[in-house]
Design a protein around this motif. Structure first.
Motif: not given
Length: 378
Positions: A221-234, A357-363
């Protein structure tokens, strides 16, 4: 002696006075028939006790087995296994309530996990039996004639169960206490030993659970969170990709080790199967292996097939996420650890959920802001 040391010594003395030893509990038990036995043993699991008297001249063994059934309409059993420690081959005495509510004792020959048959002919002769139920405890009494004079060390098995259907005992539980209820005892010296194999098996089950909880239940799950939200930031590119790969590859390696441990445990537990847990585990291994090999075929960003590869990769990944969480809880149900461990894992999932959830809002804020900036440019 220092004050803390004195305090500890006083506490230990008080504790020893308040809490009677196990042997005192065993020897203090009384029976309605006023029978007294030469020896007794507090069995290490299932809150059970065994009392016995052995007559060496005629090889007669009188026993009283005492244990609380899982439920009031459950059963208790005590057995001698003439061949090896364990359930298979056990010559068993079952005590339970019949349809009239009367306590009865029946004899069974357990030739295999799938073959449990009532039998009047056992390795030993049964001279007399009786049973009673009071105070939440069932008591099984029997007088046996052992066929081998001079054989004073016996393998024995004891068990409790939840119910009786049609005069046949239902399956017992498969918790560590149920699996460890076997050992040897000496008729003359009273020395009793619990089978070490049960402890080893429980340890391997715990290792299996820990490996899979860390891999499928946390790293994945941590790996999925990293892929989904960190890629948003260039600024996080390509660091997010390498972090994602590191988490998922670590999860795969640890998960395969846990999966292999589970297969080994399954091969050693003939007749004991957890079909749903096993099938989900096999599915997870297959999907994870497919993901690893699919990484080698990952098209470049501008390739025409990259869009379809992403759909496949994300679909399989989220499917694995759901299956892995379900299977971790299936495993917790099987292991039945202390409540604190389940609570701790649920707490970890809640923390990951709040972070996601917080990262989803920020994204979404970042994505919408980018679109807004693009639309205002000439």
């Amino acid at each position: 002696m220092s004050s803390p040391a004195v305090l500890v010594a006083v506490i230990l003395v008080i504790a020893s006075l308040i809490s009677p030893s196990l042997s005192q509990i065993c020897s203090s038990q009384k029976f309605t028939n006023n029978k007294v036995y030469a020896r007794c043993s507090d069995l290490p699991v299932l809150k059970s006790f065994l009392h016995w008297t052995y007559d060496t001249d005629n090889s007669t063994l009188s026993v009283a087995f005492v244990a609380p059934p899982d439920k009031p309409d459950g059963w208790i059993a005590w057995a001698i296994n003439p061949n090896a420690p364990g359930m298979v081959g056990a010559q068993t005495l079952f005590a339970f309530k019949n349809s009239k509510g009367e306590m009865v004792v029946k004899t069974y020959d357990i030739s295999s996990y799938s073959s449990i048959k009532e039998s009047s002919k056992l390795w030993f002769d049964v001279k007399e039996t009786a049973a009673e139920f009071s105070g939440g405890l069932m008591r099984l009494f029997a007088t046996l004639v052992l066929p081998e004079k001079g054989k004073t060390t016996l393998n024995h098995v004891w068990q409790v169960g939840p119910s009786v259907t049609g005069g046949f005992p239902a399956k017992h539980g498969f918790q560590p206490a149920n699996l460890n209820s076997k050992g040897t005892f000496d008729l003359l010296s009273g020395e009793s030993k619990t089978s070490a194999s049960g402890d080893s098996r429980v340890s391997r089950k715990n290792i299996h659970g820990i490996l899979n909880a860390i891999s499928w239940g946390f790293l994945f799950p941590v790996g999925i969170i990293i892929a989904r939200y960190m890629r948003t930031f260039q600024s996080a590119d390509p660091a997010w990709f390498y972090l994602h790969i590191s988490c998922q590859c670590s999860a795969y390696v640890i998960g395969v080790a846990g999966w292999a441990t589970g297969l080994k445990l399954g091969s050693e537990s003939k007749g004991i199967t957890y079909d749903v847990h096993r099938n989900i585990g096999i599915a997870l291994f297959c999907l994870a292996t497919l993901q690893v090999f699919a990484l080698l075929l990952r098209p470049k960003k501008d390739h025409m097939y990259r869009f379809y590869w992403n759909i496949y990769h994300h679909g399989v990944g989220y499917t694995m996420l759901i299956l892995s969480l379900v299977n971790v809880f299936k495993g917790l149900d099987i292991l039945d650890p202390a409540t604190k461990w389940r609570s701790a894992y649920i707490g970890i999932l809640v923390v990951l959920g709040v972070i996601a959830l917080l990262l989803e809002v920020v994204t979404w804020i970042v994505v919408l802001k980018r679109k807004s900036n693009k639309s205002t440019k000439p």
